[in-house]
Design a protein around this motif. Sequence first.
Motif, mmCIF file in Angstrom:
data_model
loop_
_atom_site.group_PDB
_atom_site.id
_atom_site.type_symbol
_atom_site.label_atom_id
_atom_site.label_comp_id
_atom_site.label_asym_id
_atom_site.label_seq_id
_atom_site.Cartn_x
_atom_site.Cartn_y
_atom_site.Cartn_z
ATOM 1 N N ARG A 122 -6.436 -11.045 -1.346
ATOM 2 C CA ARG A 122 -5.279 -10.156 -1.455
ATOM 3 C C ARG A 122 -4.137 -10.792 -0.675
ATOM 4 N N TYR A 123 -3.004 -10.989 -1.345
ATOM 5 C CA TYR A 123 -1.888 -11.706 -0.711
ATOM 6 C C TYR A 123 -0.587 -11.293 -1.393
ATOM 7 N N VAL A 124 0.464 -11.113 -0.599
ATOM 8 C CA VAL A 124 1.797 -10.852 -1.134
ATOM 9 C C VAL A 124 2.793 -11.752 -0.410
ATOM 10 N N THR A 125 3.893 -12.044 -1.066
ATOM 11 C CA THR A 125 5.002 -12.670 -0.360
ATOM 12 C C THR A 125 5.904 -11.564 0.170
ATOM 13 N N VAL A 137 7.729 -6.664 -1.454
ATOM 14 C CA VAL A 137 6.586 -7.557 -1.613
ATOM 15 C C VAL A 137 6.382 -7.938 -3.065
ATOM 16 N N GLN A 138 5.883 -9.153 -3.249
ATOM 17 C CA GLN A 138 5.502 -9.626 -4.575
ATOM 18 C C GLN A 138 4.024 -9.997 -4.518
ATOM 19 N N ASP A 139 3.228 -9.340 -5.346
ATOM 20 C CA ASP A 139 1.779 -9.519 -5.298
ATOM 21 C C ASP A 139 1.371 -10.869 -5.871
ATOM 22 N N GLY A 145 -1.358 -11.625 4.081
ATOM 23 C CA GLY A 145 -2.637 -11.689 3.398
ATOM 24 C C GLY A 145 -3.728 -10.934 4.134
ATOM 25 N N SER A 169 -2.026 -11.730 -5.431
ATOM 26 C CA SER A 169 -3.479 -11.603 -5.283
ATOM 27 C C SER A 169 -4.225 -12.180 -6.488
ATOM 28 N N LYS A 203 1.574 -4.032 5.087
ATOM 29 C CA LYS A 203 2.653 -4.030 4.086
ATOM 30 C C LYS A 203 3.644 -2.908 4.382
ATOM 31 N N ASP A 209 -2.927 -2.950 3.630
ATOM 32 C CA ASP A 209 -2.002 -1.922 3.160
ATOM 33 C C ASP A 209 -1.125 -1.400 4.301
#
Length: 259
Positions: free
Chosen positions: A176-179, A167-169, A191, A171, A156, A153
């Motif tokens: 837990r991963y976002v672009t 960010v685009q989730d 991530g 997960s 991010k 968090d």
Amino acid sequence: MVVRDTPWPEGTPSWVDVMVPDTQRAAAFYSGLFGWQPEDQGEEYGHYQIASLEGKSVAAIGPKMPGMEGVPSTWTTYLSVADVDKTAAKITEAGGQLMMPPGDVGDAGRMAVAADPAGAVFGLWQAREMIGIQLAGIPGTLVWNECMTRDFDGAKAFYAEVFGYRVQDMSGEGFRYVTLNLNDRPIGGLGAIPEQMPAETPSHWAVYFGVSDTDAAAARIQELGGSVLSDPQDTPYGRMAQVTDDQGVPFSVISVSGE
């Protein structure tokens, strides 16, 4: 395939390099794996070697600086910026730190090296005569960059504040991963380091290089003296494997087309 001859957009990974104890050994390894053609930039630039493929720059290999001999070698991701000094100030204001303050690299550009609040190290590159990567997205070139962190968090928030990423989730169960997106286009990932990873694994930026055949690449890496950390496996984005070179530097390979 991405071919570029103008500076990369702000916040986009635009260069990668690795600092190793033995640059000639590294040049032989990556040339044998990817077909790179490293060119020594001379004593003025510390015998930094810029590697090209199809006549276009793709990465670099450099010697470790004095006093850094005991620090593990890693691939460093550089993010493109229009003004290194302004971005460096934003990094410290957001809780990061500067590992190397802004400075000119001849006429090539201006750079700095920083760490986010969780300790993941990355570079900044302000292009002048050298834009950075000129060829990407095909075998033998950079395909993806991601920050794996112990403060998901916090990371991010940091990267959004400094670089304006949205960010685009992505997960799912157990991860837990976002672009990290610019103009609704993913330029990298972020991530959480999985719980099963050793506690001493630090937050870090990781690089993925494209290959035409991941299994063949894994076998070739071992022939060249490197190691396979995780066996090739299929993913929605291509077959990939985590590996190291013959000096223990980690990176990943992932299957991509040649177009």
